[in-house]
Scaffold this motif. Structure first.
Motif, short mmCIF file in Angstrom:
data_model
loop_
_atom_site.label_atom_id
_atom_site.label_comp_id
_atom_site.label_asym_id
_atom_site.label_seq_id
_atom_site.Cartn_x
_atom_site.Cartn_y
_atom_site.Cartn_z
N ILE A 61 0.85 -1.19 0.00
CA ILE A 61 0.00 0.00 0.00
C ILE A 61 0.89 1.24 0.00
O ILE A 61 1.91 1.27 0.68
CB ILE A 61 -0.91 0.06 1.25
CG1 ILE A 61 -1.73 -1.23 1.39
CG2 ILE A 61 -1.85 1.27 1.18
CD1 ILE A 61 -2.71 -1.22 2.56
N GLU A 62 0.52 2.25 -0.78
CA GLU A 62 1.15 3.57 -0.70
C GLU A 62 0.08 4.58 -0.32
O GLU A 62 -1.10 4.39 -0.62
CB GLU A 62 1.80 3.95 -2.03
CG GLU A 62 3.10 3.19 -2.32
CD GLU A 62 4.25 3.59 -1.39
OE1 GLU A 62 4.27 4.75 -0.91
OE2 GLU A 62 5.12 2.74 -1.12
N PHE A 63 0.51 5.66 0.31
CA PHE A 63 -0.43 6.64 0.84
C PHE A 63 -0.22 8.02 0.24
O PHE A 63 0.89 8.54 0.26
CB PHE A 63 -0.28 6.74 2.36
CG PHE A 63 -0.41 5.42 3.07
CD1 PHE A 63 -1.66 4.95 3.45
CD2 PHE A 63 0.71 4.63 3.33
CE1 PHE A 63 -1.80 3.73 4.08
CE2 PHE A 63 0.59 3.40 3.96
CZ PHE A 63 -0.66 2.94 4.34
N VAL A 64 -1.30 8.61 -0.26
CA VAL A 64 -1.27 10.02 -0.66
C VAL A 64 -2.05 10.79 0.39
O VAL A 64 -3.23 10.48 0.63
CB VAL A 64 -1.89 10.21 -2.06
CG1 VAL A 64 -1.98 11.69 -2.40
CG2 VAL A 64 -1.07 9.46 -3.11
N VAL A 118 4.09 1.74 -5.96
CA VAL A 118 3.42 0.56 -5.38
C VAL A 118 3.52 -0.62 -6.34
O VAL A 118 3.61 -1.78 -5.92
CB VAL A 118 1.95 0.88 -4.98
CG1 VAL A 118 0.98 0.72 -6.15
CG2 VAL A 118 1.52 0.00 -3.81
N LEU A 119 3.55 -0.33 -7.66
CA LEU A 119 3.65 -1.42 -8.62
C LEU A 119 5.03 -2.08 -8.55
O LEU A 119 5.16 -3.29 -8.72
CB LEU A 119 3.36 -0.91 -10.04
CG LEU A 119 1.88 -0.56 -10.30
CD1 LEU A 119 1.69 -0.01 -11.70
CD2 LEU A 119 0.97 -1.77 -10.07
N LYS A 120 6.07 -1.28 -8.28
CA LYS A 120 7.41 -1.86 -8.08
C LYS A 120 7.40 -2.80 -6.87
O LYS A 120 7.92 -3.90 -6.92
CB LYS A 120 8.44 -0.75 -7.83
CG LYS A 120 9.00 -0.16 -9.11
CD LYS A 120 10.07 0.87 -8.80
CE LYS A 120 10.18 1.85 -9.96
NZ LYS A 120 10.69 3.16 -9.54
N GLU A 166 2.77 8.99 -9.37
CA GLU A 166 4.07 8.63 -8.80
C GLU A 166 3.93 7.48 -7.79
O GLU A 166 4.69 6.51 -7.80
CB GLU A 166 4.65 9.89 -8.12
CG GLU A 166 6.07 9.80 -7.66
CD GLU A 166 7.02 9.40 -8.78
OE1 GLU A 166 6.83 9.87 -9.92
OE2 GLU A 166 7.91 8.56 -8.51
N LYS A 167 2.92 7.62 -6.94
CA LYS A 167 2.70 6.59 -5.91
C LYS A 167 2.25 5.27 -6.53
O LYS A 167 2.57 4.20 -6.03
CB LYS A 167 1.65 7.10 -4.89
CG LYS A 167 2.21 8.11 -3.89
CD LYS A 167 3.20 7.42 -2.97
CE LYS A 167 3.96 8.38 -2.09
NZ LYS A 167 5.04 7.73 -1.33
#
Lengths: 328, 277
Positions: free
Chosen positions: A282-285, A318-320, A313-314
């Motif tokens: 998970i990434e957070f904006v 997260v895909l990486k 960008e996020k």
């Protein structure tokens, strides 16, 4: 859910979610004589002037007594009325939190706490007026429902749903005019998230008017061959756990987007649920542990990393992580 | 009239308070004992409209214990009035009990509101009074506050609001026992100006001896007919009725030992003999 030409930003009508509240509360006033409105010296800003003019006997100007306002609303609710108490989130429910906690939430009083000005997007008034901690605070309080609409149309629907629900609700509206991109006839239900756009690679779960930024990001990402699913999550508490689980299983990576602190916000709610039930990256904006400042809302969204550029960008980040995660 | 009947009830309530707090091992004896005559006047002096068989009777008067640490006194009075069994009093503050340290209206539906954070009751009462006026109901609202909680900003906000709306159905009562946890209310934060503040804000103020039934009942009867918010300023003694607790701040929030409780109960029983028929 989405209107036909949702991706033609320049052609969309723009209106603030607080205006949706203003229209809906007037309509509710006509339908139900138990609906009353309390306001703390912000009648025009919170969009309750029409209600005041139509139902003066049911409108209570509380001046700058936000603590008193919360308690009076609780007393009215305990006597059978349905009070909507209106201010900016920094003053209510943040300024009168102990009254909200004990006399509204603990009491299970049927009070609707309305903020017309929430998030850093409040803009030029600066940090003191930008509530970016309210979701974290309110979702930690037992018995409290926390709702925030993505556009003007949904704002009307969440207001009506809050009035029908018997119990404390926090309604988080926004000051600035933002695109109307959902259909009039689509439905809203407390505890339900909606998939606005399907996609297989990543799920972007957003709330508030930033849902539109997420849609713009998804549009751009398609050109890079990345297919993002966009989920509008207006019901921060209760959370639509079934839907969140479903999209996590399908996309196996999540980006959350909100105009609020990352710590404790909507993204935290998602992360907490996902970590226990179906761990995926998970990434957070969101706002990264700082206060805001003056500026117009678009400038602020760019400076504080809330806009579609940063969402993209996020997504790439997260895909990486997802690639590495899947190889384990 | 010598109010023997009411004095007898007050004595019984005091005994209950001592037994409950001793059994619980914690609680607030000082402020519970100081408000006994106020509560007994309201519930047994024909002031409050209520029906123990129908606790949510629409036409009942609303009573709010804003100084919610006085819960043992209210529980004992409600039990005496027939809302629930006397045996249950000894569950105070115990796990799974309906009788929380400070009242919880969901667990214990015989109180109008949950409480425990000082400074909240007055404005809840204002909300109820406004609802009554809007709904054209003639029930009245009584809010019992402490003198310490007059320091809360929210109380002062409520004092303004009640006057703005000319509430003629709201009666505030101050159990002025003059002591709060850290010492004297006068010394801690201007306790001596409380009455002046209410007058300056536009309230009617009636001063009484808060342990004198005649004065209390007259004040309540008078207050009911005054067409603006009324504050009954009741001077009381913290720990009233138990000699070693009277006017001693250390009994604000401490339970007596079994031995101390025995002495207290003996004193109270001795006092009760005066009221035996």
């Amino acid at each position: 859910m989405l209107i036909e030409n949702w991706n033609q930003k320049d052609k969309l009508q723009i209106k603030a979610t607080r205006d949706g509240f203003g229209e809906a509360i007037l309509e509710l006033g006509k339908q139900n004589s138990n609906i009353v409105v309390l306001c703390a010296d912000l009648t025009e800003s919170t969009r309750v002037s029409d209600f005041k003019n139509n139902f003066p006997e049911r409108f209570f100007e509380m001046g700058l007594t936000e603590q008193n306002m919360a308690l009076v609303a609780a007393g009215m609710a305990l006597s059978g009325l349905i009070p909507f108490m209106c201010s900016f989130a920094v003053f209510s429910p943040i300024g009168n939190l102990t009254q909200v906690r004990v006399s509204i939430a603990y009491n299970q009083a049927n009070v609707k706490i309305v903020s017309s000005h929430s998030g850093i997007s409040v803009g030029e008034d600066g940090a003191t007026h930008q509530a970016i901690e309210d979701i974290a605070i309110m979702r930690a309080i037992p018995n409290m429902v926390v709702l925030t609409p993505c556009d003007f149309e949904e704002a009307k629907k969440i207001t009506i749903a809050a009035a029908k629900y018997n119990g404390p609700v926090y309604l988080r509206f926004e000051r600035q005019k933002t695109p109307i991109f959902t259909k009039k006839e689509s439905t809203f239900e407390i505890g339900k998230a909606q998939i606005l756009k399907d996609g297989k690679d990543v799920a972007i779960i957003a709330c508030g008017s930033l849902v539109y930024e997420a849609l713009l990001a998804a549009n751009d990402l398609e050109k890079e061959g990345i297919y993002a699913m966009i989920i509008n999550n207006p019901s921060i508490k209760p959370l639509d756990e079934n839907k969140i689980l479903e999209v996590a299983k399908k996309t196996r990576s999540i980006v959350t987007v909100e105009d609020h602190q990352i710590k404790g916000g909507m993204g935290s709610a998602i992360a907490q649920f996902i970590s226990q039930n179906f761990p995926v990256p998970i990434e957070f904006v969101g706002i990264n542990d700082c206060f805001g400042e003056s500026g117009n809302f678009e400038e602020l969204r760019a400076k504080f990393n809330l806009d579609s550029h940063y969402i993209k960008e996020k997504v790439r980040q997260v895909l990486k992580k997802k690639g590495r995660f899947n190889k384990r | 009239m010598d109010f023997l009947h009411l004095k007898k009830i007050a004595n019984q309530i005091r005994q209950d308070i001592i037994k409950m707090i001793t059994e619980a091992g914690s609680g607030h004896p000082g402020g519970s004992l100081s408000c006994v005559e106020i509560l007994v006047s309201l519930y047994f002096g024909d002031i409050l409209k209520y029906d123990p068989q129908n606790p949510h009777w629409e036409e009942r008067d609303r009573f709010i214990l804003s100084k919610a640490h006085g819960a043992p006194a209210l529980y004992a009075v409600l039990s005496q009035a027939g809302f629930f069994s006397h045996n249950e009093l000894l569950t105070l503050r115990k796990i799974n009990s309906r009788l929380q340290g400070h009242p919880d209206r969901i667990k214990f539906p015989y109180v109008e509101t949950s409480g425990g954070a000082l400074g909240q009751g007055l404005s809840i009462g204002i909300g109820m009074a406004l609802a009554a006026l809007y709904q054209k109901k003639d029930w009245q609202v009584f809010v019992l506050m402490s003198d310490g909680e007059q320091e809360e900003g929210s109380t002062m906000e409520g004092m303004l609001c009640a006057v703005k709306y000319k509430l003629n159905n709201l009666i505030g009562i101050i159990d002025a026992n003059r002591l709060q946890i850290d010492g004297s209310v006068d010394e801690i934060m201007e306790g001596k100006t409380i009455k002046k503040r209410y007058l300056a804000f536009g309230w009617e103020v009636i001063e009484v001896n808060g342990h004198n039934f005649s004065e209390l009942l007259n004040a309540f009867k008078k207050a009911k007919n005054i067409q603006k918010p009324v504050c009954i300023f009741a001077s009381t003694i913290k720990g009233k009725g138990v000699s070693f607790m009277e006017n001693k701040v250390q009994w604000h929030g401490k339970a007596p030992t079994t031995k101390e409780a025995k002495i207290a109960l003996e004193e109270l029983k001795e006092e009760a003999k005066k009221y035996a028929n």
